[in-house]
Write a protein that holds these residues in place. Structure first.
Motif, PDB file in Angstrom:
ATOM      1  N   UNK A 165     109.376  55.066  35.210  1.00 57.93           N
ATOM      2  CA  UNK A 165     108.506  55.839  36.089  1.00 57.93           C
ATOM      3  C   UNK A 165     107.318  54.983  36.384  1.00 57.93           C
ATOM      4  N   UNK A 166     106.977  54.675  37.669  1.00 58.34           N
ATOM      5  CA  UNK A 166     106.253  53.144  38.135  1.00 58.34           C
ATOM      6  C   UNK A 166     105.344  53.749  39.187  1.00 58.34           C
ATOM      7  N   UNK A 167     104.086  53.424  39.008  1.00 55.62           N
ATOM      8  CA  UNK A 167     103.084  53.482  40.257  1.00 55.62           C
ATOM      9  C   UNK A 167     103.519  52.551  41.102  1.00 55.62           C
ATOM     10  N   UNK A 168     103.231  52.475  42.599  1.00 54.84           N
ATOM     11  CA  UNK A 168     103.534  51.506  43.287  1.00 54.84           C
ATOM     12  C   UNK A 168     102.393  50.605  43.966  1.00 54.84           C
ATOM     13  N   UNK A 169     101.191  50.948  43.559  1.00 56.02           N
ATOM     14  CA  UNK A 169     100.079  50.231  44.082  1.00 56.02           C
ATOM     15  C   UNK A 169     100.218  48.716  43.797  1.00 56.02           C
ATOM     16  N   UNK A 170     100.570  48.709  42.175  1.00 56.06           N
ATOM     17  CA  UNK A 170     100.771  47.326  41.518  1.00 56.06           C
ATOM     18  C   UNK A 170     101.950  47.139  40.728  1.00 56.06           C
ATOM     19  N   UNK A 171     102.873  48.217  40.789  1.00 56.31           N
ATOM     20  CA  UNK A 171     104.124  48.125  40.046  1.00 56.31           C
ATOM     21  C   UNK A 171     104.169  48.262  38.667  1.00 56.31           C
ATOM     22  N   UNK A 172     103.070  49.060  38.281  1.00 54.54           N
ATOM     23  CA  UNK A 172     102.829  49.370  36.915  1.00 54.54           C
ATOM     24  C   UNK A 172     103.765  50.411  36.337  1.00 54.54           C
TER      25      UNK A 172
END
Length: 261
Positions: free
Chosen positions: A139-146
């Protein structure tokens, strides 16, 4: 650890008097509550693995019932998957690719699934074609690919159980993303100050113990040192450009000494 002098570090001093230890830190952790917001999510499943389709469908069905979560349509996702090597989205080095895919899909979060073949195979079951042991879930947030989660989920006999386990991982990740300011934390192996090397095996053990203590902390995302280094490197390279406004990872550096060592 590259660029450690530029990183944020917290020093832990541990004095061990078996069987107890005392931990001291130079500042407390703080988390700031933030109001919830509408989140757009895309579920990306390996299209080459037929075994994955039913559980991916069930996962989407469960997530579609979550308040405040909007799922990206399959048609849009298929177009992106046709142009993307799914494997590049899983690893530590995939931050930029996860950001790129999220930008194309206009998704705040991407959930990535791929099957893992069994460790052992019979002659009648060629590698990669038989039943799977588990599903790799990121599961990743996409603003920075974390990466908010990177877990293997056991493939149960009943797909409902597999989907339920996946939903739990996604829910925990969304709660972290929506409700808290994320503090990225890494714990390198401790330094032994004992006179002998008989306790060197505890260097990683104490680091893992601290990691387990941090996992229950609100707003804390515990990552391994390699991933923290990669995140620091990306943020330092980005400078003041279009990178997400996120602090550098916090490294917890520790040492220990046994009272009789």
């Amino acid at each position: 650890m590259n660029d450690l002098h530029k990183a944020r570090c917290l020093f832990l001093a541990v004095l061990l008097t078996p069987p107890f230890f005392v931990l001291a830190a130079d500042k407390p952790f703080a988390a700031t509550d933030a109001p919830g917001r509408h989140v757009t999510c895309a579920v990306l499943a390996d299209p080459t693995m037929e075994q994955l389709a039913p559980v991916a469908d069930l996962l989407e069905e469960r997530l579609s019932k979550r308040k405040g979560l909007q799922l990206i349509e399959r048609r849009e996702i298929s177009e992106v998957l046709n142009e993307t090597e799914l494997q590049t989205l899983f690893g530590i080095e995939g931050m930029a690719e996860r950001h790129r895919v999220g930008t194309i899909l206009k998704a705040d979060v991407i959930v990535i699934l791929k099957t893992r073949p069994p460790a052992r195979h019979t002659l009648d079951e060629p590698k990669g074609l038989g039943p799977v042991d588990c599903v790799d879930l990121v599961v990743s947030e996409t603003s920075g690919g974390l990466r908010l989660a990177d877990r293997p989920v056991l493939y149960a006999d009943e797909i409902e159980e597999t989907a339920k386990a996946m939903v739990t991982v996604v829910e925990d990740s969304l709660a972290l993303l929506e409700g808290e300011t994320i503090e990225i934390v890494a714990v390198p192996p401790f330094v032994s100050r004992d006179l002998t090397r008989t306790s060197d095996y505890l260097q990683r053990a104490y680091a893992r113990l601290i990691e387990q203590m941090l996992l229950s902390g609100k707003g804390l995302l515990v990552v391994d040192v390699t991933e923290a280094d990669a995140i620091s490197h990306e943020l330092l390279l980005a400078g003041n450009g279009n990178s997400p406004q996120r602090p550098l990872p916090l490294y917890l550096l520790g040492e220990y000494r046994h009272a009789d060592g």
